[in-house]
Motif scaffolding. Structure first.
Motif, PDB file in Angstrom:
ATOM      1  N   UNK A 429       0.931  -1.049   0.132  1.00 49.39           N
ATOM      2  CA  UNK A 429       0.096  -0.236   0.107  1.00 49.39           C
ATOM      3  C   UNK A 429       0.847   1.586   0.473  1.00 49.39           C
ATOM      4  N   UNK A 430       2.242   1.231   0.891  1.00 53.09           N
ATOM      5  CA  UNK A 430       2.841   2.555   1.243  1.00 53.09           C
ATOM      6  C   UNK A 430       3.426   2.996  -0.442  1.00 53.09           C
ATOM      7  N   UNK A 431       4.000   1.479  -1.174  1.00 53.44           N
ATOM      8  CA  UNK A 431       4.527   1.356  -2.520  1.00 53.44           C
ATOM      9  C   UNK A 431       4.365   2.010  -3.734  1.00 53.44           C
ATOM     10  N   UNK A 432       2.762   1.851  -3.144  1.00 56.54           N
ATOM     11  CA  UNK A 432       1.897   2.155  -4.859  1.00 56.54           C
ATOM     12  C   UNK A 432       1.358   2.676  -5.001  1.00 56.54           C
ATOM     13  N   UNK A 433       1.741   4.152  -6.389  1.00 56.61           N
ATOM     14  CA  UNK A 433       1.420   3.024  -7.397  1.00 56.61           C
ATOM     15  C   UNK A 433       2.619   2.484  -8.841  1.00 56.61           C
ATOM     16  N   UNK A 434       3.417   3.249  -7.698  1.00 58.62           N
ATOM     17  CA  UNK A 434       5.333   2.276  -7.902  1.00 58.62           C
ATOM     18  C   UNK A 434       5.433   1.495  -7.356  1.00 58.62           C
ATOM     19  N   UNK A 435       4.873   0.069  -7.184  1.00 64.39           N
ATOM     20  CA  UNK A 435       5.454  -1.278  -7.030  1.00 64.39           C
ATOM     21  C   UNK A 435       6.140  -1.883  -7.939  1.00 64.39           C
ATOM     22  N   UNK A 436       7.689  -2.712  -7.098  1.00 65.43           N
ATOM     23  CA  UNK A 436       8.025  -3.204  -8.050  1.00 65.43           C
ATOM     24  C   UNK A 436       8.549  -4.783  -7.178  1.00 65.43           C
ATOM     25  N   UNK A 437       9.127  -5.373  -7.547  1.00 66.56           N
ATOM     26  CA  UNK A 437       9.100  -6.642  -7.069  1.00 66.56           C
ATOM     27  C   UNK A 437      10.798  -6.354  -6.149  1.00 66.56           C
ATOM     28  N   UNK A 438      11.194  -5.389  -6.582  1.00 67.67           N
ATOM     29  CA  UNK A 438      12.545  -5.591  -5.306  1.00 67.67           C
ATOM     30  C   UNK A 438      11.859  -4.946  -4.102  1.00 67.67           C
ATOM     31  N   UNK A 439      10.594  -5.080  -3.888  1.00 68.82           N
ATOM     32  CA  UNK A 439      10.287  -3.491  -3.133  1.00 68.82           C
ATOM     33  C   UNK A 439       9.640  -4.356  -1.890  1.00 68.82           C
ATOM     34  N   UNK A 440       9.222  -6.381  -2.586  1.00 67.04           N
ATOM     35  CA  UNK A 440       9.569  -7.334  -1.894  1.00 67.04           C
ATOM     36  C   UNK A 440      10.865  -8.296  -0.813  1.00 67.04           C
TER      37      UNK A 440
END
Length: 467
Positions: A429-440
């Motif tokens: 939710x915090x990183x949306x709308x730019x979500x990348x796999x590395x954020x995980x």
């Protein structure tokens, strides 16, 4: 289990960790530079760019200071950029150890071994170990915070909650993703305490009084804030504004508005970005910090604050006026956090060929022509993409399934899985709308633990049925 067998398992983990990184590094090294390969590998690595100036914080302080301190210190001490990569690999291995210790708080050695081994072999993480310094520094600090937080839940020791707040503070000084995490965790823990009658575990945290819980969570947040206060005070002195990072003033304007406008007007992201750039130029004049390569030194403090206030207020006003359009966009854009593997990005960086449409944006626009075109005919890159989607869909589903299974059948694991899933949704939710796999990546060990746990349960069920 004997020490020999324990050491043998860690030898396997170390071998897997080293071999995967040698393979990833060497593969990019021998790739064609004209297509991408090493050129992309090098260009995407932060130490190859901004940190070579050996400033111990970022100019204009758009981001937190700790990873610039880390990279600049490495260059100052070792006089070689390779030292940064080697230190990042050591930090990655330290993350493995911390992840293993977290799992052992709740699970058997077997589950801890398999989850850690899978993590050591995961190719995206191996690739990222040579990429952003902030990512590689953040992960072990975040995992240290989670280790002490989970230790507090299990054992209730005061030192654990204090150490957790300290490491969450350091994590925030590395990446602002962690800035709201202590507050979010505090709310989650209060909810767990209220529902303790249904959870019914032996965790010491749930056996405390409500007054004790409130006091310790207040201390937790106060100590966390105390770690940040010197940096916030320093920014107030320099920029005359109470700001943790200056990026927070511009982020929504330049990252959240373009996807919203693109969906509303059914135009491309670039066209939407051109609209907000033109608006800023019209309102602020042709020369402002965004058109000046983000060099705040070109402006007085008053001019800079006027511009930052503009970005912040304009973005908030537009989103609030269009909340019914923005909220679905924000929620749908959380999806890549859970199912994007990052393997397609690795392949694209290797070949220099980027052709995947923005599937979530096309879905929101109701125009799937580019998506259908992309999936017409199968080739290696599409196979990699589809494989990654299905793999992470299974891993994420396993993590969610583990929450329900542990609640009904194995309550001693429930706090771990529930906290893990809620932190995953918080981050998405915090990183949306730019979500990348590395954020995980910081949550990888939590995902893999859920996966291994459910595989073991299904394996036991299958064996029992065969009998």
């Amino acid at each position: 289990m004997s020490p020999f067998r324990l050491n043998r398992k860690w030898i396997l983990i170390i071998i897997a960790f080293v071999l995967v990184r040698v393979f990833v590094f060497s593969s990019f090294w021998i790739a064609s530079a004209d297509k991408g390969g090493w050129n992309n590998f090098y260009a995407w690595s932060q130490p190859a760019q901004a940190v070579l100036m050996q400033k111990f914080h970022e100019p204009c302080d758009w981001r937190p200071p700790l990873y610039y301190t880390f990279t600049s210190s490495a260059l100052f001490l070792f006089k070689d950029q390779l030292a940064i990569y080697l230190l990042q690999l050591l930090l990655a291995f330290a993350s493995l150890i911390l992840g293993y210790k977290i799992i052992r708080l709740f699970f058997s050695e077997k589950i801890a071994f398999w989850a850690t081994l899978i993590w050591a072999m995961e190719p995206l993480w191996a690739w990222q170990n040579f990429q952003l310094a902030s990512e590689n520094l953040y992960i072990p600090i975040f995992l240290a915070a989670m280790f002490f937080l989970f230790s507090f839940l299990k054992k209730g020791a005061a030192r654990h909650i204090m150490l957790a707040s300290f490491f969450f503070g350091l994590a925030s000084l590395t990446r602002p993703t962690a800035l709201l995490m202590p507050a979010f965790i505090s709310v989650v823990l209060i909810i767990f305490f209220i529902l303790r009658g249904k959870i019914r575990t032996d965790d010491v945290f749930l056996k405390k009084s409500f007054k004790e819980i409130v006091i310790w969570l207040l201390i937790f947040n106060a100590l966390f804030f105390a770690v940040l206060v010197p940096w916030i005070a320093r920014n107030k002195i320099i920029y005359d504004r109470f700001s943790f990072v200056n990026l927070s003033a511009i982020n929504v304007y330049y990252y959240n508005l373009p996807p919203l406008i693109a969906v509303q007007k059914n135009i491309s992201y670039q066209e939407a970005n051109d609209i907000i750039v033109a608006k800023a130029e019209k309102d602020l004049g042709p020369t402002h910090v965004a058109t000046s390569n983000w060099n705040c030194a070109l402006f007085t403090t008053e001019e800079l604050n006027r511009q930052l206030d503009y970005y912040s207020s304009e973005s908030k006003k537009y989103i609030l006026r269009n909340l019914k359009d923005y909220l679905p966009l924000h929620l749908v854009k959380m999806t890549p956090f859970f199912v994007e593997s990052g393997y397609f990005d690795m392949y694209s960086a290797y070949t220099g060929e980027y052709s995947k449409p923005d599937i979530t944006a096309d879905f929101l626009k109701g125009d799937l022509r580019e998506v259908k075109k992309f999936f017409t005919g199968m080739d290696l890159k599409k196979t990699i993409y589809i494989f990654g989607i299905f793999l992470w869909l299974i891993i994420f589903a396993s993590m969610v399934a583990a929450v329900f299974y542990s609640f009904f059948r194995d309550k001693s694991k429930f706090l771990f899985f529930a906290t893990s899933v809620l932190l995953a949704f918080y981050t998405a939710f915090l990183t949306s709308p730019f979500n990348f796999a590395r954020y995980r990546l910081p949550l990888y060990i939590l995902f893999f633990t859920g996966f291994v746990y459910m595989v073991e349960k299904l394996w036991v069920i299958w064996k029992n049925k065969r009998r």
